[in-house]
Design an enzyme around this catalytic site. Structure first.
Site, PDB file in Angstrom:
ATOM      1  N   SER A 183       0.797  -1.236   0.000  1.00 20.77           N
ATOM      2  CA  SER A 183       0.000   0.000   0.000  1.00 20.77           C
ATOM      3  C   SER A 183       0.822   1.275   0.000  1.00 20.77           C
ATOM      4  O   SER A 183       0.422   2.269  -0.580  1.00 20.77           O
ATOM      5  CB  SER A 183      -0.907   0.070   1.224  1.00 20.77           C
ATOM      6  OG  SER A 183      -1.333  -1.177   1.641  1.00 20.77           O
ATOM      7  N   HIS A 211      -5.044  -3.507  -3.659  1.00 21.32           N
ATOM      8  CA  HIS A 211      -4.734  -2.435  -4.613  1.00 21.32           C
ATOM      9  C   HIS A 211      -4.678  -2.932  -6.051  1.00 21.32           C
ATOM     10  O   HIS A 211      -4.600  -2.141  -6.983  1.00 21.32           O
ATOM     11  CB  HIS A 211      -3.402  -1.770  -4.262  1.00 21.32           C
ATOM     12  CG  HIS A 211      -3.475  -0.988  -3.005  1.00 21.32           C
ATOM     13  ND1 HIS A 211      -4.047   0.261  -2.936  1.00 21.32           N
ATOM     14  CD2 HIS A 211      -3.099  -1.291  -1.742  1.00 21.32           C
ATOM     15  CE1 HIS A 211      -4.004   0.711  -1.696  1.00 21.32           C
ATOM     16  NE2 HIS A 211      -3.436  -0.218  -0.954  1.00 21.32           N
ATOM     17  N   LYS A 242     -11.606   0.109  -3.518  1.00 22.00           N
ATOM     18  CA  LYS A 242     -10.543   0.845  -4.216  1.00 22.00           C
ATOM     19  C   LYS A 242     -10.874   0.959  -5.706  1.00 22.00           C
ATOM     20  O   LYS A 242     -11.724   1.755  -6.054  1.00 22.00           O
ATOM     21  CB  LYS A 242      -9.209   0.201  -3.899  1.00 22.00           C
ATOM     22  CG  LYS A 242      -8.870   0.484  -2.423  1.00 22.00           C
ATOM     23  CD  LYS A 242      -7.643  -0.128  -1.882  1.00 22.00           C
ATOM     24  CE  LYS A 242      -7.469   0.386  -0.449  1.00 22.00           C
ATOM     25  NZ  LYS A 242      -6.874  -0.592   0.448  1.00 22.00           N
TER      26      LYS A 242
HETATM   27  C1  PLP Z   1      -7.234  -0.861   1.835  1.00 19.63           C
HETATM   28  C2  PLP Z   1      -6.697  -2.177   2.193  1.00 19.63           C
HETATM   29  C3  PLP Z   1      -7.437  -3.051   2.984  1.00 19.63           C
HETATM   30  C4  PLP Z   1      -8.739  -2.669   3.591  1.00 19.63           C
HETATM   31  O1  PLP Z   1      -9.780  -2.645   2.664  1.00 19.63           O
HETATM   32  P1  PLP Z   1     -11.103  -1.805   3.009  1.00 19.63           P
HETATM   33  O2  PLP Z   1     -12.116  -2.358   2.090  1.00 19.63           O
HETATM   34  O3  PLP Z   1     -10.766  -0.373   2.753  1.00 19.63           O
HETATM   35  O4  PLP Z   1     -11.414  -2.055   4.443  1.00 19.63           O
HETATM   36  C5  PLP Z   1      -6.901  -4.300   3.240  1.00 19.63           C
HETATM   37  N1  PLP Z   1      -5.701  -4.650   2.755  1.00 19.63           N
HETATM   38  C6  PLP Z   1      -4.957  -3.830   2.003  1.00 19.63           C
HETATM   39  C7  PLP Z   1      -3.628  -4.278   1.491  1.00 19.63           C
HETATM   40  C8  PLP Z   1      -5.426  -2.552   1.706  1.00 19.63           C
HETATM   41  O5  PLP Z   1      -4.692  -1.724   0.986  1.00 19.63           O
END
Ligand code: PLP
Length: 394
Positions: A183, A211, A242
């Site tokens: 991330s 991502h 995302k």
């Molecule tokens: C954003 C993210 C999450 C969490 O996902 P949400 O749907 O926003 O709760 C989990 N793992 C990774 C690697 C992320 O980047």
């Protein structure tokens, strides 16, 4: 009252200390969502949104969300195992399984809830978890909450992981857990090597593609589906929050694992089903990703151009691996200063500080989206360079 004041003194002191260390965080209200915003008539380029494919405001996605709401209401009204399981849950799970090339999928309230639920369900005291040191916070929390013995290997360090696996004496399960795209750095895990280790040491592999879903691989199914380097982990985790522009999380796995999780993942069992709007919107978003696979490629091409613009301005940057581009600054306050002057110029970038990243590695995290045109990116690179020079970090 008295007690409250005492508590406020205590928490206030902690906040003051965060302020002193340049670590204080606060919320900023925005009147809109997506990569390009209009705020009081002013154009703002938002480089801290994860709406990579610009789908959050896509007409068809919005219409699908509205239609689902009109037909089924605002909420699922109960957990899925009670009476909150709708046909749209099934439909979306079929979509997601196909996208990731898995037998089945299970939708949760969010990606965070998936990671908590899956790791606590599949790991316990007898088991050992091996996790990349830079895994997402939700994977770390799931790991800690599971009660399993855990080891964090150095970031993407296959040799370190193998040494840890060799030493492992568990009579239980071994589980290797990693992000696919990390991330905060936008780099990609050596999934092929990890899969080979998993195979030799009979470990279960869990890959978090949050991502990458919608952006990378065949059908937007993630890094595990990139042609020529496909792997098939037992468990793939993804999010609709995302690139799919909506909200909610999912796990893609075998039918048996799906049934197991329905019975054992507490964040699935004891939380209300995802609302119709999220299901309808994501259903449409998946169908757009599958019918226009060039979106992900176009996004990566734009990031590549952006990197070129920045390098021309004098920045030294890592090679592009994904749509997330880290610009290393180091000092917390300098990173904040830089983000502050960019905001004045209509450019939103997040300054990422500890504890999200290791101490001394504060950075700007730039995420490019399809809302950003090449002209926008050229403009942003110029402004970034000018502000960086002004603060003496370029
Ligand atoms: C954003 C993210 C999450 C969490 O996902 P949400 O749907 O926003 O709760 C989990 N793992 C990774 C690697 C992320 O980047």
């Amino acid at each position: 009252m008295n007690n409250n004041r005492q508590l406020d003194t205590y928490f206030g002191r902690e906040l003051a200390s965060l302020r002193e260390r340049g670590l204080f965080r606060e919320l900023r209200v925005l009147p809109a969502t997506g990569g390009k915003l209009s705020i009081e008539g002013r154009k703002v380029l938002n480089f801290s949104s994860n709406d990579y494919l610009n789908l959050a405001n896509h007409h068809q996605v919005k219409v699908a969300a509205i239609e689902a709401t009109e037909r089924l209401g605002c909420g699922a009204t109960a957990s899925r195992l009670m009476s909150g399981h709708l046909e749209l849950h099934d439909a979306l799970e079929i979509d997601l399984a196909r996208m990731v090339a898995a037998e089945a999928a299970l939708v949760f309230g969010s990606g965070f809830l998936v990671n908590i639920g899956v790791l606590t369900a599949i790991a316990g005291r007898e088991d050992e978890i091996f996790a990349d040191r830079l895994n997402h916070a939700s994977l770390i929390d799931g790991m800690l909450l599971s009660g399993a013995q855990w080891h964090r290997y150095r970031h993407k360090d296959i040799d370190h992981l193998e040494r840890l696996l060799k030493k492992s004496k568990t009579g239980g399960r071994r589980i290797i857990v990693t992000d696919s795209i990390f991330s905060m750095d936008g780099d990609i895990a050596p999934l092929k090597c990890l899969a080979e280790l998993a195979e030799s040491y009979k470990a279960i592999m869990v890959v978090d593609e949050a991502h990458a879903i919608g952006v990378m691989g065949a059908r937007g199914g993630g890094v595990c589906r990139i042609k020529g380097q496909e792997i098939k982990p037992e468990i793939v985790i993804g999010t609709m929050s995302k690139a799919l522009g909506g909200y909610g999380g999912f796990v893609a796995c075998s039918d048996t694992m799906r049934s197991f999780l329905i019975n054992r993942a507490r964040s699935f069992i004891y939380s209300t089903g995802l609302p119709p709007a999220c299901l309808g919107g994501s259903h449409m978003a998946v169908s757009l990703v599958e019918s226009t696979p060039q979106m992900g490629q176009e996004l990566l091409a734009r990031v590549q151009r952006f990197r070129e613009f920045l390098v021309e301005e004098g920045f030294s940057l890592p090679e592009i691996e994904s749509q997330i581009l880290p610009i290393h600054i180091g000092d917390n306050q300098q990173a904040m200063n830089l983000a502050g002057s960019l905001w004045e110029k209509g450019i939103m970038v997040s300054a990422i500080r500890p504890p999200t990243v290791p101490a001394g590695t504060a950075r700007l995290r730039v995420s490019v989206t399809l809302a950003h045109s090449i002209d926008d990116l050229q403009f942003a690179a110029k402004e970034l360079a000018q502000s960086a020079r002004q603060w003496g970090v370029l």
